[in-house]
Motif scaffolding. Structure first.
Motif, mmCIF file in Angstrom:
data_model
loop_
_atom_site.group_PDB
_atom_site.id
_atom_site.type_symbol
_atom_site.label_atom_id
_atom_site.label_comp_id
_atom_site.label_asym_id
_atom_site.label_seq_id
_atom_site.Cartn_x
_atom_site.Cartn_y
_atom_site.Cartn_z
ATOM 1 N N HIS A 110 0.834 -1.212 0.000
ATOM 2 C CA HIS A 110 0.000 0.000 0.000
ATOM 3 C C HIS A 110 0.864 1.256 0.000
ATOM 4 O O HIS A 110 0.597 2.223 0.718
ATOM 5 N N GLY A 111 1.871 1.228 -0.853
ATOM 6 C CA GLY A 111 2.784 2.380 -0.926
ATOM 7 C C GLY A 111 2.117 3.648 -1.420
ATOM 8 O O GLY A 111 2.548 4.753 -1.077
ATOM 9 N N ASP A 112 1.053 3.502 -2.224
ATOM 10 C CA ASP A 112 0.368 4.717 -2.704
ATOM 11 C C ASP A 112 -0.283 5.443 -1.534
ATOM 12 O O ASP A 112 -0.255 6.678 -1.452
ATOM 13 N N ILE A 113 -0.858 4.658 -0.631
ATOM 14 C CA ILE A 113 -1.488 5.270 0.550
ATOM 15 C C ILE A 113 -0.399 5.898 1.426
ATOM 16 O O ILE A 113 -0.557 7.010 1.939
ATOM 17 N N ALA A 114 0.722 5.198 1.551
ATOM 18 C CA ALA A 114 1.823 5.736 2.371
ATOM 19 C C ALA A 114 2.355 7.041 1.763
ATOM 20 O O ALA A 114 2.634 8.005 2.491
ATOM 21 N N ALA A 115 2.480 7.088 0.441
ATOM 22 C CA ALA A 115 2.946 8.331 -0.202
ATOM 23 C C ALA A 115 1.951 9.455 0.068
ATOM 24 O O ALA A 115 2.331 10.599 0.351
ATOM 25 N N PRO A 125 2.151 18.034 -2.293
ATOM 26 C CA PRO A 125 1.158 17.212 -2.991
ATOM 27 C C PRO A 125 1.767 16.004 -3.691
ATOM 28 O O PRO A 125 2.909 16.039 -4.155
ATOM 29 N N LEU A 126 0.966 14.969 -3.772
ATOM 30 C CA LEU A 126 1.320 13.778 -4.561
ATOM 31 C C LEU A 126 0.631 13.898 -5.912
ATOM 32 O O LEU A 126 -0.563 14.179 -5.982
ATOM 33 N N CYS A 127 1.404 13.694 -6.969
ATOM 34 C CA CYS A 127 0.785 13.513 -8.282
ATOM 35 C C CYS A 127 0.596 12.003 -8.414
ATOM 36 O O CYS A 127 1.553 11.264 -8.650
ATOM 37 N N ALA A 128 -0.621 11.545 -8.193
ATOM 38 C CA ALA A 128 -0.896 10.105 -8.103
ATOM 39 C C ALA A 128 -0.912 9.487 -9.495
ATOM 40 O O ALA A 128 -1.585 9.990 -10.397
ATOM 41 N N SER A 129 -0.174 8.396 -9.670
ATOM 42 C CA SER A 129 -0.119 7.712 -10.969
ATOM 43 C C SER A 129 -1.406 6.937 -11.230
ATOM 44 O O SER A 129 -2.055 6.460 -10.295
ATOM 45 N N THR A 130 -1.741 6.783 -12.510
ATOM 46 C CA THR A 130 -2.831 5.860 -12.880
ATOM 47 C C THR A 130 -2.498 4.455 -12.385
ATOM 48 O O THR A 130 -3.398 3.681 -12.039
ATOM 49 N N LEU A 131 -1.200 4.136 -12.390
ATOM 50 C CA LEU A 131 -0.787 2.787 -11.994
ATOM 51 C C LEU A 131 -0.595 2.754 -10.489
ATOM 52 O O LEU A 131 0.360 3.334 -9.963
ATOM 53 N N ALA A 132 -1.528 2.116 -9.801
ATOM 54 C CA ALA A 132 -1.508 2.158 -8.343
ATOM 55 C C ALA A 132 -2.098 0.878 -7.787
ATOM 56 O O ALA A 132 -2.907 0.215 -8.451
ATOM 57 N N ASN A 133 -1.718 0.581 -6.564
ATOM 58 C CA ASN A 133 -2.263 -0.607 -5.894
ATOM 59 C C ASN A 133 -3.512 -0.298 -5.099
ATOM 60 O O ASN A 133 -4.153 -1.213 -4.582
ATOM 61 N N ASP A 134 -3.815 0.995 -4.955
ATOM 62 C CA ASP A 134 -5.048 1.397 -4.290
ATOM 63 C C ASP A 134 -5.780 2.365 -5.214
ATOM 64 O O ASP A 134 -5.136 3.145 -5.922
ATOM 65 N N PRO A 135 -7.106 2.349 -5.179
ATOM 66 C CA PRO A 135 -7.852 3.227 -6.086
ATOM 67 C C PRO A 135 -7.572 4.703 -5.818
ATOM 68 O O PRO A 135 -7.321 5.088 -4.668
ATOM 69 N N LEU A 136 -7.633 5.482 -6.870
ATOM 70 C CA LEU A 136 -7.290 6.904 -6.782
ATOM 71 C C LEU A 136 -8.129 7.631 -5.730
ATOM 72 O O LEU A 136 -7.657 8.585 -5.103
ATOM 73 N N ASP A 138 -9.160 6.440 -2.805
ATOM 74 C CA ASP A 138 -8.587 6.167 -1.478
ATOM 75 C C ASP A 138 -7.266 6.904 -1.290
ATOM 76 O O ASP A 138 -6.930 7.348 -0.196
ATOM 77 N N VAL A 139 -6.522 7.009 -2.393
ATOM 78 C CA VAL A 139 -5.216 7.683 -2.305
ATOM 79 C C VAL A 139 -5.423 9.152 -1.932
ATOM 80 O O VAL A 139 -4.762 9.686 -1.040
ATOM 81 N N LEU A 140 -6.382 9.805 -2.588
ATOM 82 C CA LEU A 140 -6.593 11.223 -2.267
ATOM 83 C C LEU A 140 -7.093 11.383 -0.832
ATOM 84 O O LEU A 140 -6.678 12.313 -0.131
ATOM 85 N N LYS A 141 -7.961 10.480 -0.406
ATOM 86 C CA LYS A 141 -8.449 10.576 0.994
ATOM 87 C C LYS A 141 -7.285 10.522 1.977
ATOM 88 O O LYS A 141 -7.254 11.256 2.955
ATOM 89 N N ALA A 142 -6.317 9.669 1.679
ATOM 90 C CA ALA A 142 -5.170 9.529 2.592
ATOM 91 C C ALA A 142 -4.282 10.775 2.593
ATOM 92 O O ALA A 142 -3.429 10.936 3.466
#
Ligand SMILES: Cc1cc2nc3c(=O)[nH]c(=O)nc-3n(C[C@H](O)[C@H](O)[C@H](O)COP(=O)(O)O)c2cc1C
Ligand SMILES: O=C(O)C(=O)c1ccccc1
Length: 387
Positions: A110-115, A125-136, A138-142
């Motif tokens: 869950h590195g996307d959530i950790a980032a 800010p994180l520029c979240a990649s399309t390629l992720a192990n968690d849905p975008l 959830d990533v923004l919520k974190a």
């Protein structure tokens, strides 16, 4: 005014209580520690570049050809590092680049959530990649109070592209960063020699696997049908974009569209004419095409062609002085890439936040010592080219 250089005092203070930094403060030691800690297939993928990695290495060594000149008798006891970007007021000019294997940089997957948690902790800010192990979503919520950008790998299927962009807008991302240089994968000997491409093993595809359009195209659940789902992903992955697609991209969203991978002044001008809202000067970490020119050397041309648009920049940012040089050469915002992946690998969200805080502290202290109280002052001073 936040005192980012104060992180240095925190580190010395902790040392007085016998606590040394868990993650190294400098890049060379960070990489050495990450090399020992990361599973080889993740390490190879993160570290590697295209061909014999000349471009990747040049992205780094080119920074040494630029230097800053200190100015004295200027009160830089407080530094303003804040920037305005797409309606956001950000405390610093840093952002985290999209890194498509962030999910597997932590052991829990869950590195996307950790980032994103590192973004929440630092305001970067994180520029979240399309390629992720968690849905975008959830990533923004974190990311908590810290805003986020969403990086789009434009799928060949227009409905799937619209769905990803619509989800990012609905989730609350502040801009869509469209990557232009990766509709096909560059020649990467390290990955070829080790037979490793994480996506083809089903990693980091969660944004697709929860997407209603993707699932409709798949026609069956992902569970129990992973090889078919991966096959569909691979067939849909990379749309070849041309300037004619700009109107379509803009029609998908009200969010600003940022074009990632612009390295030529004329392309920047073209992007302005085509209605882009931001330019992102990058050569993808030297992972896509070898034999190129270092992105930092191309930045002044791209800035000149970008008119009033903000210019995001990444490549080879390893320290605070790199950040200051990129700002001096006209970048509006500066992306940190590989370093935070290594921070994640060594100590999760806290490790990534530490890496970012170290880079920021060095940048802030360099501005203090050099007499640059603001980013405007850095830019006015400019960077000098050696030789
Ligand atoms: C392992 C890895 C994965 C990446 N994945 C993506 C991605 O998913 N989307 C994207 O636009 N760029 C991606 N990039 C490129 C980065 O956003 C950025 O341009 C580059 O890492 C900057 O170079 P640096 O890491 O050497 O500083 C990736 C880079 C690395 C190292
Ligand atoms: O590894 C990368 O740099 C990357 O972003 C990527 C993503 C999908 C396919 C090829 C490369």
């Amino acid at each position: 005014m936040p005192n980012f250089g104060g992180y240095q005092n925190e580190l010395y203070g902790a040392a007085l209580s016998g606590v040394l930094p868990k993650v190294p403060v400098d890049y060379a030691t960070l990489v050495a520690r990450a090399e020992a800690a990361m599973p080889p297939y993740v390490l190879n993928y993160v570290q590697g570049g295209c061909g014999d990695e000349t471009t990747q290495n040049r992205n780094r060594s080119a920074f040494d050809q630029w230097g800053m000149v200190p100015r004295m008798m200027v009160d830089a006891s407080e530094r303003d590092l804040s920037i305005d970007l797409f309606g956001m007021t950000l405390p610093t000019p840093l952002f985290m680049c999209p890194i498509g294997v962030t999910g597997i940089c932590t052991q829990d997957g869950h590195g996307d959530i950790a980032a994103a948690q590192a973004a929440a902790a630092t305001g970067i800010p994180l520029c979240a990649s399309t390629l992720a192990n968690d849905p975008l979503e959830d990533v923004l919520k974190a990311s908590g109070e810290t805003p986020g950008l969403f990086q789009l790998y434009t799928p060949r299927d227009p409905d799937l592209a619209a769905s990803l962009v619509g989800r990012a807008e609905a989730a609350g991302y502040k801009a869509i960063v469209v990557t232009l240089d990766t509709w096909v994968t560059g020649w990467r000997p390290r990955d070829l020699n080790s037979g490793n491409f994480p996506q083809l093993r089903g990693h980091v595809l969660e944004n697709y696997f929860v997407d209603p359009v993707f699932l409709k195209l798949l026609g069956k659940p992902v569970a129990g049908n992973l090889p078919e789902a991966i096959g569909l992903w691979s067939r849909l992955f990379g749309k070849v974009l041309t300037w004619d697609d700009m109107a379509w991209l803009k029609s998908l969203t009200k969010l600003p569209i940022v074009l990632k991978g612009i390295c030529h002044g004329d392309d920047a001008r073209r992007a302005v004419d085509a209605g882009a809202d931001g330019i992102y000067c990058s050569n993808h970490g030297g992972r896509q095409a070898n034999g190129g020119i270092a992105a930092i050397d191309l930045l002044p041309d791209v800035v000149a062609g970008s008119g009033d648009l903000p210019v995001l920049f990444d490549l080879g940012i390893r320290s605070g002085s790199d950040v200051v040089k990129a700002l001096a050469l006209g970048a509006t915002a500066v992306g940190v890439g590989r370093p935070y992946s290594y921070g994640l690998a060594l100590d999760g969200a806290a490790g990534a936040a530490h890496v970012l805080k170290c880079i920021l502290a060095e940048a802030d202290l360099m501005m203090a010592v050099n007499g640059y109280p603001s980013i405007a002052a850095v830019r006015a001073e400019g960077a000098r080219r050696l030789g």
